[in-house]
Write a protein that holds these residues in place. Structure first.
Motif, PDB file in Angstrom:
ATOM      1  N   GLU A   1       0.835  -1.217   0.000  1.00  0.00           N
ATOM      2  CA  GLU A   1       0.000   0.000   0.000  1.00  0.00           C
ATOM      3  C   GLU A   1       0.863   1.258   0.000  1.00  0.00           C
ATOM      4  OE1 GLU A   1      -3.764  -1.953   2.444  1.00  0.00           O
ATOM      5  OE2 GLU A   1      -2.395  -0.582   3.466  1.00  0.00           O
ATOM      6  N   TRP A   2       1.902   1.252   0.818  1.00  0.00           N
ATOM      7  CA  TRP A   2       2.807   2.417   0.871  1.00  0.00           C
ATOM      8  C   TRP A   2       3.514   2.614  -0.475  1.00  0.00           C
ATOM      9  CZ3 TRP A   2       3.522   6.521   3.881  1.00  0.00           C
ATOM     10  CH2 TRP A   2       2.925   6.519   5.150  1.00  0.00           C
ATOM     11  N   ALA A   3       3.932   1.493  -1.078  1.00  0.00           N
ATOM     12  CA  ALA A   3       4.610   1.575  -2.386  1.00  0.00           C
ATOM     13  C   ALA A   3       3.665   2.198  -3.415  1.00  0.00           C
ATOM     14  CB  ALA A   3       5.051   0.190  -2.838  1.00  0.00           C
ATOM     15  N   ALA A   4       2.405   1.757  -3.391  1.00  0.00           N
ATOM     16  CA  ALA A   4       1.423   2.285  -4.350  1.00  0.00           C
ATOM     17  C   ALA A   4       1.165   3.771  -4.079  1.00  0.00           C
ATOM     18  CB  ALA A   4       0.115   1.501  -4.254  1.00  0.00           C
ATOM     19  N   PHE A   5       1.106   4.134  -2.796  1.00  0.00           N
ATOM     20  CA  PHE A   5       0.876   5.544  -2.441  1.00  0.00           C
ATOM     21  C   PHE A   5       2.024   6.422  -2.934  1.00  0.00           C
ATOM     22  CE2 PHE A   5       1.536   8.917   0.865  1.00  0.00           C
ATOM     23  CZ  PHE A   5       0.497   9.745   0.453  1.00  0.00           C
ATOM     24  N   ILE A   6       3.253   5.979  -2.668  1.00  0.00           N
ATOM     25  CA  ILE A   6       4.423   6.767  -3.104  1.00  0.00           C
ATOM     26  C   ILE A   6       4.445   6.868  -4.631  1.00  0.00           C
ATOM     27  CG2 ILE A   6       6.968   6.804  -3.162  1.00  0.00           C
ATOM     28  CD1 ILE A   6       6.760   5.449  -0.304  1.00  0.00           C
TER      29      ILE A   6
ATOM     30  N   ASN B   1      -2.868  -9.004  -2.635  1.00  0.00           N
ATOM     31  CA  ASN B   1      -2.555  -7.570  -2.541  1.00  0.00           C
ATOM     32  C   ASN B   1      -1.272  -7.212  -3.286  1.00  0.00           C
ATOM     33  OD1 ASN B   1      -4.742  -6.457  -1.223  1.00  0.00           O
ATOM     34  ND2 ASN B   1      -4.018  -7.166   0.771  1.00  0.00           N
ATOM     35  N   VAL B   2      -0.299  -8.128  -3.222  1.00  0.00           N
ATOM     36  CA  VAL B   2       0.942  -7.886  -3.969  1.00  0.00           C
ATOM     37  C   VAL B   2       0.624  -7.827  -5.466  1.00  0.00           C
ATOM     38  CG1 VAL B   2       3.131  -8.951  -4.667  1.00  0.00           C
ATOM     39  CG2 VAL B   2       2.561  -8.740  -2.252  1.00  0.00           C
ATOM     40  N   PHE B   3      -0.205  -8.756  -5.933  1.00  0.00           N
ATOM     41  CA  PHE B   3      -0.628  -8.741  -7.352  1.00  0.00           C
ATOM     42  C   PHE B   3      -1.315  -7.412  -7.668  1.00  0.00           C
ATOM     43  CE2 PHE B   3      -0.578 -13.534  -7.634  1.00  0.00           C
ATOM     44  CZ  PHE B   3       0.270 -13.585  -8.709  1.00  0.00           C
ATOM     45  N   LEU B   4      -2.294  -7.059  -6.816  1.00  0.00           N
ATOM     46  CA  LEU B   4      -3.098  -5.862  -7.077  1.00  0.00           C
ATOM     47  C   LEU B   4      -2.241  -4.588  -7.097  1.00  0.00           C
ATOM     48  CD1 LEU B   4      -5.855  -4.406  -7.394  1.00  0.00           C
ATOM     49  CD2 LEU B   4      -5.990  -4.326  -4.905  1.00  0.00           C
ATOM     50  N   TYR B   5      -1.439  -4.410  -6.066  1.00  0.00           N
ATOM     51  CA  TYR B   5      -0.685  -3.150  -5.989  1.00  0.00           C
ATOM     52  C   TYR B   5       0.450  -3.083  -7.019  1.00  0.00           C
ATOM     53  CZ  TYR B   5      -3.467  -1.795  -1.988  1.00  0.00           C
ATOM     54  OH  TYR B   5      -4.525  -1.445  -1.183  1.00  0.00           O
ATOM     55  N   SER B   6       1.028  -4.242  -7.334  1.00  0.00           N
ATOM     56  CA  SER B   6       2.064  -4.248  -8.387  1.00  0.00           C
ATOM     57  C   SER B   6       1.453  -3.799  -9.707  1.00  0.00           C
ATOM     58  CB  SER B   6       2.659  -5.648  -8.570  1.00  0.00           C
ATOM     59  OG  SER B   6       3.131  -6.118  -7.359  1.00  0.00           O
ATOM     60  N   CYS B   7       0.277  -4.384 -10.020  1.00  0.00           N
ATOM     61  CA  CYS B   7      -0.396  -4.007 -11.276  1.00  0.00           C
ATOM     62  C   CYS B   7      -0.788  -2.528 -11.247  1.00  0.00           C
ATOM     63  CB  CYS B   7      -1.629  -4.874 -11.513  1.00  0.00           C
ATOM     64  SG  CYS B   7      -1.209  -6.570 -11.896  1.00  0.00           S
ATOM     65  N   LEU B   8      -1.219  -2.063 -10.072  1.00  0.00           N
ATOM     66  CA  LEU B   8      -1.608  -0.648  -9.972  1.00  0.00           C
ATOM     67  C   LEU B   8      -0.416   0.270 -10.240  1.00  0.00           C
ATOM     68  CD1 LEU B   8      -4.080  -0.153  -6.965  1.00  0.00           C
ATOM     69  CD2 LEU B   8      -4.493   0.176  -9.394  1.00  0.00           C
ATOM     70  N   ILE B   9       0.742  -0.090  -9.666  1.00  0.00           N
ATOM     71  CA  ILE B   9       1.942   0.752  -9.866  1.00  0.00           C
ATOM     72  C   ILE B   9       2.310   0.770 -11.360  1.00  0.00           C
ATOM     73  CG2 ILE B   9       4.418   0.952  -9.359  1.00  0.00           C
ATOM     74  CD1 ILE B   9       3.701  -0.171  -6.519  1.00  0.00           C
ATOM     75  N   ILE B  10       2.242  -0.408 -12.012  1.00  0.00           N
ATOM     76  CA  ILE B  10       2.542  -0.448 -13.460  1.00  0.00           C
ATOM     77  C   ILE B  10       1.519   0.409 -14.216  1.00  0.00           C
ATOM     78  CG2 ILE B  10       2.791  -1.937 -15.490  1.00  0.00           C
ATOM     79  CD1 ILE B  10       3.572  -4.198 -13.520  1.00  0.00           C
ATOM     80  N   ALA B  11       0.261   0.313 -13.781  1.00  0.00           N
ATOM     81  CA  ALA B  11      -0.792   1.120 -14.427  1.00  0.00           C
ATOM     82  C   ALA B  11      -0.500   2.619 -14.268  1.00  0.00           C
ATOM     83  CB  ALA B  11      -2.155   0.783 -13.835  1.00  0.00           C
TER      84      ALA B  11
END
Lengths: 216, 266
Positions: A13-18, A195-205
């Motif tokens: 979550e923090w990675a996605a936020f940053i 969650n790792v799948f979701l946030y990784s994909c979100l960061i790529i998005a």
């Protein structure tokens, strides 16, 4: 204290936020909402953890139930906006989901328990919408490189997250019980994975969104 | 929740089901990516087919045009040319019978001879077979002489080539493009000079037709003018590019680049 707060989901979550803070600027449009959403997710997660940690409340599901409503509505809105012919229907779906959430929140599972029925309904809805987005991308005449298309990454992230957590929420009670008996937090493992799948994909998005909204 | 007994095998089933569903999600994405790749190939093939079709269509159009040119050329030579020649002969005979030939008669005879010469020249320039017997440079010089003879506009040629290193068919097409550019200048530009430069460039032959005329709006004329579109089509068939650079009262430059087969082979 801090070690009980930190886990793989929180880190993701923090990675996605940053990533959202760095990547999503004005030209990225509505995607800037992810800055708020990821921040709210982090805050609610922290609040939920704190309520549980400080034993102020025995049940910490309340903030998560609100988070569930906000995130699912946002995802429906984004997927609906990106799918040709889906924008109008997505408004109905958002309204329907919100109504279902409200009914479950008040009458069925209540506010003290995590609303897993709503979560399952949301997952089914998002998985269906993701598949429909893929179908719409395939049938449209124009070719889109999926690996560089932000909505494709959003859809795959949501699809994997929805499919992966479907069983988790169907059998949440059993998994909780299993933890109580054996001490193995299986539900947490499944949760971390999706969650790792979701946030990784979100960061790529986010990266794709930034690139696609820059002039060539 | 107090600890309870759970059905045997349920946990294993949950793990398996979760893994299967996750894999199903990945499989769906792989499937979509596969079909998307196929769609890309299909679109590329369709575009290639469309290009090939357009090329064939253009060739057919240009062949029809060349055929029409040949017919006009033949008609000019065999019909109008013969009529004018016989008229000139009759005038000469009539001149022999008149004791004091008036100046106007002589002028008329000279004008007629001039018209016959011009007609022959025009007939030749329209005849593809005739053009194919000569090379581009010769034809261009000949075209230059023809225009310069009229003394309305002066044409200059500067070339790095003695002979263009492309086949006869390509030379005809390029010649028609240059002819059209020159004609446009004569008809519309009110120019006094045309400079034609032919340069050797990296793997390309660069040909430019520059005039000192009134110029025109490239964007508004490019799609409307049949002549400009034909020029574009012909250059496309030569796998080259054509650009117009024009400013009001500052003249026009037509810049054509076509691949030089000799340089490309290196």
């Amino acid at each position: 204290m801090l070690s009980s707060y930190l886990n793989i989901t929180v880190a993701a979550e923090w990675a996605a936020f940053i990533a959202a803070i760095i990547l999503l600027d004005k030209p990225t449009g509505r995607w800037r909402l992810f800055k708020i959403i990821t921040l709210v997710t982090i805050l609610l997660d922290a609040a939920g953890w704190y309520l549980s940690y400080s034993r102020l409340l025995y049940y910490n599901a309340l903030p998560y139930n609100f988070l569930l409503l906000i995130t699912v509505v946002l995802f429906i809105s984004l997927l609906g906006g990106a799918t040709p012919g889906m924008k109008k229907h997505s408004r109905w779906l958002m309204a329907l989901f919100s109504l279902g959430w409200l009914l479950n929140f008040i009458f069925l599972q209540g506010m003290d328990a995590y609303n897993s029925y709503t979560e399952i309904a949301g997952n089914i809805l998002l998985a269906g919408m993701s598949c429909f987005l893929f179908y719409a991308l395939l049938v449209q005449e124009q070719y889109i490189n999926l690996l560089r298309y932000e909505y494709a990454w959003l859809a795959i992230g949501l699809l994997l997250s929805a499919m992966g957590s479907m069983v988790l929420y169907l059998f949440l009670d059993y998994l909780q019980n299993y933890y109580n008996v054996t001490g193995i937090p299986l539900y947490a493992y499944i949760n971390y994975t999706v969650n790792v799948f979701l946030y990784s994909c979100l960061i790529i998005a986010f990266v794709c969104r930034r690139k696609n909204t820059r002039p060539a | 929740m107090p600890p309870q007994e759970h059905p045997p095998g349920l946990i294993a089933a949950i793990i398996v089901a979760t893994i299967v569903l996750l894999l199903a999600g990945i499989f769906i994405f792989i499937l979509v990516a596969y079909f998307n790749g196929r769609k890309k190939r299909y679109i590329q093939e369709k575009q290639l087919m469309q290009l090939a079709f357009n090329e064939q269509l253009l060739k057919a159009q240009l062949e029809t045009q060349e055929h029409a040119f040949n017919q006009v050329s033949q008609e000019l030579h065999d019909n109008i040319g013969q009529l004018l020649s016989s008229t000139k002969m009759l005038l000469s005979l009539a001149g022999m019978e008149i004791k004091h030939v008036p100046d106007t008669f002589k002028t008329a005879e000279e004008s007629l001879a001039h018209a016959i010469q011009d007609l022959r020249t025009l007939s030749k320039s329209l005849n593809t077979e005739w053009i194919q017997q000569f090379d581009f440079m010769e034809n261009l010089k000949w075209e230059k002489d023809r225009i310069n003879a009229a003394r309305n506009i002066s044409v200059n040629i500067k070339s790095d080539y003695e002979q263009l290193p492309v086949d006869a068919e390509a030379q005809v097409m390029l010649f028609r493009v240059v002819q059209e550019a020159i004609q446009n200048t004569i008809k519309h530009a009110h120019a006094s000079a045309i400079k034609i430069n032919i340069k050797k460039e990296k793997q390309h032959i660069c040909l430019s037709v520059n005039d000192n005329g009134t110029g025109f709006s490239v964007t508004s004329n490019k799609h409307k003018s049949l002549g400009l579109r034909n020029m574009e089509h012909r250059v496309k068939l030569l796998k080259g590019t054509i650009d117009w650079i024009s400013h009001k009262e500052a003249g026009t430059s037509v810049i054509i680049q076509i691949p030089d087969p000799a340089l490309q082979a290196k």
